[in-house]
Enzyme design. Sequence first.
Site, PDB file in Angstrom:
ATOM      1  N   ASP A  63     -31.146 -26.352-105.665  1.00  0.00           N
ATOM      2  CA  ASP A  63     -31.453 -27.615-106.317  1.00  0.00           C
ATOM      3  C   ASP A  63     -32.247 -27.263-107.588  1.00  0.00           C
ATOM      4  O   ASP A  63     -33.367 -26.743-107.513  1.00  0.00           O
ATOM      5  CB  ASP A  63     -32.307 -28.477-105.377  1.00  0.00           C
ATOM      6  N   GLY A  64     -31.630 -27.520-108.732  1.00  0.00           N
ATOM      7  CA  GLY A  64     -32.235 -27.121-110.001  1.00  0.00           C
ATOM      8  C   GLY A  64     -33.607 -27.738-110.250  1.00  0.00           C
ATOM      9  O   GLY A  64     -34.431 -27.160-110.967  1.00  0.00           O
ATOM     10  N   GLY A 103     -18.017 -24.470-114.873  1.00  0.00           N
ATOM     11  CA  GLY A 103     -18.244 -23.172-115.499  1.00  0.00           C
ATOM     12  C   GLY A 103     -17.782 -23.010-116.935  1.00  0.00           C
ATOM     13  O   GLY A 103     -17.862 -21.904-117.467  1.00  0.00           O
ATOM     14  N   GLY A 104     -17.313 -24.069-117.579  1.00  0.00           N
ATOM     15  CA  GLY A 104     -16.829 -23.958-118.963  1.00  0.00           C
ATOM     16  C   GLY A 104     -17.896 -23.407-119.908  1.00  0.00           C
ATOM     17  O   GLY A 104     -17.618 -22.514-120.713  1.00  0.00           O
ATOM     18  N   LYS A 105     -19.114 -23.919-119.770  1.00  0.00           N
ATOM     19  CA  LYS A 105     -20.164 -23.482-120.708  1.00  0.00           C
ATOM     20  C   LYS A 105     -20.657 -22.082-120.344  1.00  0.00           C
ATOM     21  O   LYS A 105     -20.963 -21.288-121.230  1.00  0.00           O
ATOM     22  CB  LYS A 105     -21.300 -24.500-120.738  1.00  0.00           C
ATOM     23  N   CYS A 138     -22.514 -35.626-121.149  1.00  0.00           N
ATOM     24  CA  CYS A 138     -21.263 -36.121-121.750  1.00  0.00           C
ATOM     25  C   CYS A 138     -21.283 -37.649-121.682  1.00  0.00           C
ATOM     26  O   CYS A 138     -20.289 -38.278-121.327  1.00  0.00           O
ATOM     27  CB  CYS A 138     -20.029 -35.502-121.111  1.00  0.00           C
ATOM     28  N   ASP A 187     -27.270 -28.716-118.526  1.00  0.00           N
ATOM     29  CA  ASP A 187     -26.106 -29.590-118.760  1.00  0.00           C
ATOM     30  C   ASP A 187     -25.998 -30.507-117.537  1.00  0.00           C
ATOM     31  O   ASP A 187     -25.292 -30.194-116.584  1.00  0.00           O
ATOM     32  CB  ASP A 187     -24.862 -28.710-118.923  1.00  0.00           C
ATOM     33  N   ASP A 242     -25.712 -24.026-109.509  1.00  0.00           N
ATOM     34  CA  ASP A 242     -25.302 -25.422-109.323  1.00  0.00           C
ATOM     35  C   ASP A 242     -25.673 -25.813-107.891  1.00  0.00           C
ATOM     36  O   ASP A 242     -25.430 -25.060-106.950  1.00  0.00           O
ATOM     37  CB  ASP A 242     -23.798 -25.595-109.545  1.00  0.00           C
TER      38      ASP A 242
HETATM   39  C1  LIG Z   1     -21.950 -31.938-116.168  1.00  0.00           C
HETATM   40  S1  LIG Z   1     -21.759 -30.978-114.750  1.00  0.00           S
HETATM   41  C2  LIG Z   1     -21.991 -29.356-115.397  1.00  0.00           C
HETATM   42  C3  LIG Z   1     -20.810 -28.848-116.171  1.00  0.00           C
HETATM   43  C4  LIG Z   1     -20.911 -27.358-116.489  1.00  0.00           C
HETATM   44  N1  LIG Z   1     -22.102 -27.066-117.242  1.00  0.00           N
HETATM   45  C5  LIG Z   1     -19.708 -26.872-117.250  1.00  0.00           C
HETATM   46  O1  LIG Z   1     -19.768 -26.657-118.452  1.00  0.00           O
HETATM   47  O2  LIG Z   1     -18.661 -26.672-116.614  1.00  0.00           O
HETATM   48  C6  LIG Z   1     -23.242 -31.256-113.893  1.00  0.00           C
HETATM   49  C7  LIG Z   1     -23.402 -30.368-112.671  1.00  0.00           C
HETATM   50  O3  LIG Z   1     -24.727 -30.567-112.171  1.00  0.00           O
HETATM   51  C8  LIG Z   1     -24.701 -30.306-110.797  1.00  0.00           C
HETATM   52  N2  LIG Z   1     -25.961 -30.825-110.224  1.00  0.00           N
HETATM   53  C9  LIG Z   1     -26.243 -32.086-109.808  1.00  0.00           C
HETATM   54  N3  LIG Z   1     -27.503 -32.158-109.341  1.00  0.00           N
HETATM   55  C10 LIG Z   1     -28.026 -30.907-109.479  1.00  0.00           C
HETATM   56  C11 LIG Z   1     -29.278 -30.331-109.148  1.00  0.00           C
HETATM   57  N4  LIG Z   1     -30.254 -31.062-108.604  1.00  0.00           N
HETATM   58  N5  LIG Z   1     -29.466 -29.032-109.394  1.00  0.00           N
HETATM   59  C12 LIG Z   1     -28.474 -28.273-109.939  1.00  0.00           C
HETATM   60  N6  LIG Z   1     -27.271 -28.771-110.249  1.00  0.00           N
HETATM   61  C13 LIG Z   1     -27.049 -30.061-110.036  1.00  0.00           C
HETATM   62  C14 LIG Z   1     -23.435 -30.987-110.327  1.00  0.00           C
HETATM   63  O4  LIG Z   1     -22.994 -30.437-109.106  1.00  0.00           O
HETATM   64  C15 LIG Z   1     -22.491 -30.703-111.505  1.00  0.00           C
HETATM   65  O5  LIG Z   1     -21.679 -29.601-111.213  1.00  0.00           O
END
Ligand SMILES: C[S@@+](CC[C@H](N)C(=O)[O-])C[C@H]1O[C@@H](n2cnc3c(N)ncnc32)[C@H](O)[C@@H]1O
Length: 383
Positions: free
Chosen positions: A236-237, A184-186, A309, A254, A203
Amino acid sequence: MALLMETRLLLRKVKDLRCLTVRWSRVKPKWATTRPKYPATRLALHHFDVAYGSQLGPLWPSVRVALLCEKKYGALINNFSHHDAMAELQLQGCKDFISDTAAAERGGEEVSQSDLQTTSDASVHSNIKCLVFPEETSYLPLLSRPDSDGLLGYYLMDAASVLPCLALDVREGHTVLDLCAAPGGKALTIMQTYDLGFLCVNDSSVSRTMRLRRVLQSYVPKAQLSDAKVHISSFDGTMWGDVERDSFDRVLVDVPCTTDRHSVTEDDNNIFRKNRVGDRRRLPQLQTALLLAGILAARPGGEIVYSTCSLSQQQNQGVVEQAAHLALEQHGIHTQIVDLKPLTQKFSNTFHFAPGLSVGEMVVPHLAANFGPIYMCKLRRLT
Ligand SMILES: C[S@@+](CC[C@H](N)C(=O)[O-])C[C@H]1O[C@@H](n2cnc3c(N)ncnc32)[C@H](O)[C@@H]1O
């Protein structure tokens, strides 16, 4: 005679010891069967040496050292808290790299045409404040105190993570989708901007969505969260387009990636573990599907920021090009890459950016500015 006795005793002791040694080596410690021959961090480093050695060339050795050293934090100031965390941190020598840049611009010399756009961006985002120590130190007080409403004063994160949110250029009344939002930072950074029209934070991981909810509850007033303006979901995004299309002004994608810094320093939850080879190989495919879903979710004229990242060209430029291609081929959607140079140039005193990237911008870790890696690319949906 006495000497002979002593020698015999000594020999017996040595024999006993040998027996012991032999018995010890016969008993295999339990972990010997499960412990990997090469820890995931070592596998990651080896993989990066090969991939980034050729991708970054002479830049790689210094990036490698920085990746292995302690990273620097930034403190995102929580505007919802009554605590003056900003003043507290400034007393300790921290500086807000965003407002400092904006102030320098205002007091600066001539403003070029490209700067005009970014100057207005800076004023839009003057609500986002992120403090870093100016010197080569990573120290930041880890605990932020809650105010009388229980809201924390600042959120610690990689200061470079703020850049994709600045690139998103959120304006008053905008509808925003954060497709992969946990922890959740962003999302929290985006919430520090203007009064948003609607923010959807999503997410796919249920446990991580719970963590995201807890983070938001620690920083954002209850009323604001229960307001119909903030929606937390766990879909699921990649399937987002099946639910909602052509609607958001801004979309942040992200994605999950090889999290390069984590992969070379932490064995826990490391994507380079032998049992996660499949996950790692499928990453570019998943990232492309997520970015494509983000493009579909944006309204025509809307803007999408893709970020990772990782330093990986395949997960960065490769994914952007492939998703833009699929958007056109499969959905007839034209996109355009928005130049982020005017934005990144403003922060070149704080971060090290990779030189000469053809698509997007990337913060590369450096010992004197040990942030990142953060890659970001902005797309505008034209049709
Ligand atoms: C890099 S992290 C996101 C960090 C977040 N944006 C932040 O700033 O705190 C990537 C996230 O994508 C999620 N993720 C993985 N596959 C996904 C999907 N198919 N749909 C949605 N989210 C997904 C993971 O659970 C993870 O929390």
